[in-house]
Scaffold this motif. Structure first.
Motif, PDB file in Angstrom:
ATOM      1  N   ALA A  72      65.689  12.498 -21.395  1.00  0.00           N
ATOM      2  CA  ALA A  72      65.669  12.949 -22.788  1.00  0.00           C
ATOM      3  C   ALA A  72      64.592  14.001 -23.011  1.00  0.00           C
ATOM      4  O   ALA A  72      64.756  14.923 -23.824  1.00  0.00           O
ATOM      5  N   LEU A  73      63.484  13.889 -22.277  1.00  0.00           N
ATOM      6  CA  LEU A  73      62.401  14.861 -22.412  1.00  0.00           C
ATOM      7  C   LEU A  73      62.577  16.071 -21.496  1.00  0.00           C
ATOM      8  O   LEU A  73      62.127  17.177 -21.818  1.00  0.00           O
ATOM      9  N   GLY A  74      63.243  15.868 -20.356  1.00  0.00           N
ATOM     10  CA  GLY A  74      63.283  16.926 -19.341  1.00  0.00           C
ATOM     11  C   GLY A  74      64.539  17.753 -19.284  1.00  0.00           C
ATOM     12  O   GLY A  74      64.678  18.606 -18.391  1.00  0.00           O
ATOM     13  N   TRP A  75      65.457  17.575 -20.240  1.00  0.00           N
ATOM     14  CA  TRP A  75      66.720  18.312 -20.149  1.00  0.00           C
ATOM     15  C   TRP A  75      66.559  19.838 -20.167  1.00  0.00           C
ATOM     16  O   TRP A  75      67.355  20.532 -19.498  1.00  0.00           O
ATOM     17  N   PRO A  76      65.581  20.431 -20.885  1.00  0.00           N
ATOM     18  CA  PRO A  76      65.479  21.900 -20.841  1.00  0.00           C
ATOM     19  C   PRO A  76      65.227  22.438 -19.432  1.00  0.00           C
ATOM     20  O   PRO A  76      65.745  23.492 -19.057  1.00  0.00           O
ATOM     21  N   LEU A  77      64.440  21.702 -18.660  1.00  0.00           N
ATOM     22  CA  LEU A  77      64.176  22.118 -17.284  1.00  0.00           C
ATOM     23  C   LEU A  77      65.455  22.083 -16.453  1.00  0.00           C
ATOM     24  O   LEU A  77      65.717  22.982 -15.642  1.00  0.00           O
ATOM     25  N   ILE A  78      66.277  21.036 -16.663  1.00  0.00           N
ATOM     26  CA  ILE A  78      67.538  20.923 -15.923  1.00  0.00           C
ATOM     27  C   ILE A  78      68.475  22.070 -16.283  1.00  0.00           C
ATOM     28  O   ILE A  78      69.092  22.691 -15.408  1.00  0.00           O
ATOM     29  N   ALA A  79      68.578  22.374 -17.580  1.00  0.00           N
ATOM     30  CA  ALA A  79      69.448  23.469 -18.021  1.00  0.00           C
ATOM     31  C   ALA A  79      68.994  24.795 -17.429  1.00  0.00           C
ATOM     32  O   ALA A  79      69.819  25.613 -16.986  1.00  0.00           O
ATOM     33  N   ALA A  80      67.695  25.019 -17.386  1.00  0.00           N
ATOM     34  CA  ALA A  80      67.177  26.270 -16.825  1.00  0.00           C
ATOM     35  C   ALA A  80      67.417  26.329 -15.323  1.00  0.00           C
ATOM     36  O   ALA A  80      67.742  27.391 -14.775  1.00  0.00           O
ATOM     37  N   LEU A  81      67.264  25.192 -14.654  1.00  0.00           N
ATOM     38  CA  LEU A  81      67.438  25.145 -13.202  1.00  0.00           C
ATOM     39  C   LEU A  81      68.855  25.547 -12.801  1.00  0.00           C
ATOM     40  O   LEU A  81      69.061  26.275 -11.827  1.00  0.00           O
TER      41      LEU A  81
END
Length: 486
Positions: A370-379
């Motif tokens: 829930a906190l780390g989704w922006p990193l996944i989307a960018a990756l």
């Protein structure tokens, strides 16, 4: 992943009068009764801390499971860097088709692992070697047949899932490259299962870890260095599966000497025993890709961005919940050995430990995603729509995995306790009644996000029911054992 066990002709209902009787008969036929307090030389899992065994097997198994999932994760990641949404969608469609052979491979692995761990728990090492060899022969033949059938029906399946145009063509070629490698992949999985049955979690981990390391190195070379694109990712998958086989064979055959020379006619004598476990397990595991396939079919109506998001979510979920998959693989040998040794108190303790670890891990992982989704989307270089679908899943849809994890543990217990059809019943229940109406209604009301919530709601119903049923089954087996002793 999911090391289960089964007894043929088991009553579908947990209330059936033949449940405990058949288990008792299986445990008492031509085998000595071990002492209730095994010596230090007894089977590994019948002594020592249950929670300790669970954590050690889960920890090392998680590295192995993570290694398997990283193969697909890295392949999609590298393909994502090519900058085309249709390529990511093609990988999503192709992977969904590949899940059907993988589900069958898992069922075959379950049969081999369960039969061998039960024999080792009873102190019958010659029988374990015979069953291991017979199991590998069955895996080789059946996985080859499955690969041929999947190749023949690849195009209709892709169309059914919703693949069209260039996305369809790319996905079909990907399948034609990877499906022939189903045989070494299935054998590698079975060999890893044999190592887990023997309690050698470390070498079982090496099998899949080696494949992941090869993928990490070979994938970028083929995709970018040689300019093969998505076809390079497919070729890398084939190479990784061959590595699975080589490392697994070394551990099970050379180190543990669990494989012996055997004529095909001798293997046929074990067919009924292995298939009584494998067929229900295969049916159980096929439920998941069927349910996922229906959800993907619904999401495909919203375009390649939705399918690409689904592909990303699948990769992220498998990597994030590798511990849960490993835990369900760990519970099989632990329950199998203790059941073979008549340690019913330790069977109940194993079940409780696994449920507790699963719930705590799922909650912690939910918070991280829930906190780390922006990193996944960018990756993954996700487009705007794809990133929105991914974000909603990580915040809300991932709640499904709390209950799916409980369902997986319950299924492992059902099969090891002689109730394979209960696993089949719960898995297919979730894949049909717990998926189709929920996803259909959810997507109609709230689009892809509504469909994700539908999956979570269905999982909650069947995961909770499976947990309660598992405790009921173990309790009744324990009661019957005490009554027989008196």
């Amino acid at each position: 992943m999911r090391a289960l066990d089964a007894v043929a002709r088991m009553n579908l209902s947990p209330e059936g009068p033949s449940l405990e009787t058949e288990i008792s008969e299986q445990l008492s036929v031509e085998r000595p009764t071990p002492a209730l307090d095994p010596s230090a030389t007894g089977p590994k899992f019948t002594r020592g801390s249950i929670l300790g065994h669970t954590l050690v097997m889960t920890g090392t198994g998680a590295i192995g499971a993570l290694s398997i999932f990283l193969v697909d994760f890295l392949s999609l990641l590298y393909v994502s860097w090519l900058g085309r949404t249709d390529l990511k969608a093609a990988v999503g469609f192709a992977t969904q088709v590949l899940l059907y052979p993988v589900a069958i491979n898992i069922g075959l692995t379950i049969a081999v692992t369960a039969a061998v761990s039960r024999a080792l728990g009873a102190g019958d090492r010659p029988g374990a070697r015979r069953l291991a060899t017979s199991g590998l022969l069955h895996v080789a033949v059946l996985s080859a047949i499955v690969a041929l059938v999947a190749l023949a029906f690849a195009s209709p399946l892709l169309h059914l899932l919703g693949a069209r145009g260039d996305t369809f063509d790319i996905a079909r070629l990907y399948l034609f490259i990877t499906l022939p490698a189903n045989v070494p992949f299935a054998l590698g999985m079975a060999l890893s299962g044999l190592l887990r049955a023997a309690g050698d979690a470390r070498r079982a981990m090496y099998v899949t870890l080696a494949g992941a390391l090869v993928t990490a190195v070979v994938d970028p070379v083929l995709i970018f260095g040689l300019g093969l694109g998505i076809n390079g990712a497919a070729i890398s998958t084939v190479i990784a599966r061959l590595v699975f086989l080589a490392v697994g064979w070394h551990g099970a055959s050379t180190i543990h000497q669990m494989v012996e020379r055997q004529r095909p006619s001798a293997a046929l004598r074990d067919t009924m025993l292995l298939m009584s476990v494998a067929l229900p397990a295969i049916m159980t595991n096929l439920a998941t890709p069927v349910g996922n396939g229906y959800a993907l079919h619904v999401y495909a109506r919203f375009g390649d961005s939705a399918v690409a998001a689904s592909a990303m979510i699948d990769r992220v979920v498998y990597v994030a919940f590798a511990v849960v998959f490993a835990l369900t693989g760990a519970v099989g040998p632990i329950i199998g050995q203790n059941l073979g040794a008549r340690r019913f108190d330790r069977v109940m303790e194993t079940l409780t430990s696994c449920f507790l670890v699963t719930a705590l891990y799922a909650l912690a992982t939910w918070a991280i995603l829930a906190l780390g989704w922006p990193l996944i989307a960018a990756l993954f270089q996700a487009t705007s729509d794809t990133a929105d679908y991914l974000a909603f899943f990580c915040k809300f849809g991932v709640s499904a995995w709390l209950f799916i994890g409980l369902l997986f543990v319950a299924n492992a217990a059902f099969n090891n306790l002689g109730c394979p059809m209960l696993s089949t019943l719960f898995n297919w229940g979730r894949a049909t009644l717990g998926t189709i109406p929920f996803v259909t209604w959810g997507a109609a009301v709230g689009g892809v996000q509504g469909g994700q919530l539908g999956v979570a709601a269905g999982a909650a119903v069947f995961g909770t029911a499976a947990l309660l049923t598992a405790y009921s089954v173990v309790g009744r087996i324990t009661s019957r054992s005490r009554s027989n002793a008196e």
